[in-house]
Design an enzyme around this catalytic site. Sequence first.
Site, short mmCIF file in Angstrom:
data_model
loop_
_atom_site.label_atom_id
_atom_site.label_comp_id
_atom_site.label_asym_id
_atom_site.label_seq_id
_atom_site.Cartn_x
_atom_site.Cartn_y
_atom_site.Cartn_z
N HIS A 1 0.80 -1.24 0.00
CA HIS A 1 0.00 0.00 0.00
C HIS A 1 0.83 1.29 0.00
O HIS A 1 0.29 2.38 -0.06
CB HIS A 1 -0.94 0.04 1.20
C1 UD1 Z 1 -2.09 5.43 6.09
C2 UD1 Z 1 -0.77 5.91 6.68
C3 UD1 Z 1 0.29 4.82 6.52
C4 UD1 Z 1 -0.19 3.50 7.09
C5 UD1 Z 1 -1.52 3.13 6.43
C6 UD1 Z 1 -2.06 1.83 6.98
C7 UD1 Z 1 -0.34 8.33 6.46
C8 UD1 Z 1 0.49 9.34 5.77
N1 UD1 Z 1 -0.25 7.07 5.97
O1 UD1 Z 1 -1.89 5.27 4.68
O2 UD1 Z 1 1.46 5.21 7.20
O3 UD1 Z 1 0.76 2.50 6.83
O4 UD1 Z 1 -2.44 4.21 6.70
O5 UD1 Z 1 -3.23 1.45 6.35
O6 UD1 Z 1 -1.04 8.65 7.40
N2 UD1 Z 1 -9.34 4.47 2.18
C9 UD1 Z 1 -10.54 3.85 2.20
N3 UD1 Z 1 -11.06 3.52 3.42
C10 UD1 Z 1 -10.44 3.79 4.58
C11 UD1 Z 1 -9.20 4.44 4.54
C12 UD1 Z 1 -8.65 4.77 3.34
O7 UD1 Z 1 -11.16 3.58 1.18
O8 UD1 Z 1 -10.98 3.45 5.66
C13 UD1 Z 1 -8.73 4.81 0.86
C14 UD1 Z 1 -9.10 6.15 0.36
O9 UD1 Z 1 -9.22 6.09 -1.02
C15 UD1 Z 1 -7.88 7.00 0.70
C16 UD1 Z 1 -6.75 5.98 0.56
O10 UD1 Z 1 -7.33 4.74 0.98
O11 UD1 Z 1 -7.73 8.10 -0.10
C17 UD1 Z 1 -5.55 6.28 1.39
O12 UD1 Z 1 -5.89 6.47 2.77
P1 UD1 Z 1 -4.97 7.41 3.70
O13 UD1 Z 1 -5.48 7.40 5.08
O14 UD1 Z 1 -4.79 8.72 3.03
O15 UD1 Z 1 -3.55 6.72 3.63
P2 UD1 Z 1 -3.13 5.18 3.70
O16 UD1 Z 1 -2.59 4.80 2.38
O17 UD1 Z 1 -4.21 4.34 4.27
#
Ligand code: UD1
Length: 352
Positions: A200
């Site tokens: 991821h």
């Molecule tokens: C975040 C953390 C990362 C951690 C990861 C674990 C930061 C900078 N990154 O990254 O360090 O390893 O979490 O999972 O804080 N999304 C969903 N549902 C959710 C959450 C996210 O669909 O419940 C999707 C959305 O499209 C979103 C994307 O995932 O835009 C990324 O989510 P985000 O929280 O921005 O970062 P992660 O890649 O999850």
Amino acid sequence: MHILHVVGARPNFMKAAPVLRALAGRGARQTLVHTGQHYDRNMSDVFFTQLAIPEPDFNLGVGSGSHAQQTAQVMTAFEPVVLETKPDVVLVYGDVNSTMAATLVCSKLLVRIGHVEAGLRSFDRTMPEEINRMVTDRLADLLFTPSEDGDFNLANEGVPPEKIHFVGNVMIDSLVQLLPAAMKVSRNGLPERYALVTLHRPSNVDDSESLQSILASLLEVSERMPIVFPAHPRTRQRIADFGINVEKLHLVEPAPYIEFLALQRGATVVITDSGGIQEETTYLGVPCLTLRSNTERPVTVTMGTNILVGQDRKKLSSELMKIYEGKGKTGTIPPLWDGYTGERIADILLSL
Ligand code: UD1
């Protein structure tokens, strides 16, 4: 003493649970804030249930967005909570955007900050988490480190030694507590030998070329050994955006905590770009091949079962072959990864 905990994303939950429990056992007053950075049931709620984390007192509901948007939204929504609840100490966990955002708010309100998982450095500023780690550690008053390299990095950055507390790895507390439950999870439907995959990191999945190349290597792996691939929503989204065909890789939904522990424990090898999984596999003694060229958790390489393969297909393939032949890397468990880190943190906080 009133302690406020901030959690936001999946890797925070298994770190906060042991500290909440240890402080509850000592009768401390606690407030729990969920920023809502992760909001899907299988990225958040199911972890609260399995780790027996109490219902948050506040959910800030910030959701997804760019780094600036997410950080700003956590800050805007969190400031009134701190003003209203007046905690003595705010505890933040790990390196996600919610961690840094809450830290910035508290430092300006002159509220004491404790950072759980302090001192880790990848020395790679292209990684958003590295910025979060540096800013959080710079501003925090209490720095709880999981391994001695953390103490070393902080000392190198000029942090006074009295702020640094080497307490061990709190995530391992959750692992130790729930391993018996994981051992009861049925292996039905799982092959005898399999590679468990997670992916991821923005540097791996946000760029179409690197994502295609990694998925192509995984396809090669799957010709030798079946793959179990619980896909993060970010990765699934990018695969769809780039129109990549992943039919042969059999993606499944993100797994709950206990089921994922069971999958790690039973795996022949784990292939990942996660931070926490490098540590969990080291504890479990399962070989781990990390799809990154650096790690903020070097102890998993020097002492544990982790090998950094980056995006080097040849290395992935040769290391995999060794593991397949039973000649994979073995390791030891680093100091203070013993299941009592939450207790140590609680003792330090209550002695302030
Ligand atoms: C975040 C953390 C990362 C951690 C990861 C674990 C930061 C900078 N990154 O990254 O360090 O390893 O979490 O999972 O804080 N999304 C969903 N549902 C959710 C959450 C996210 O669909 O419940 C999707 C959305 O499209 C979103 C994307 O995932 O835009 C990324 O989510 P985000 O929280 O921005 O970062 P992660 O890649 O999850």
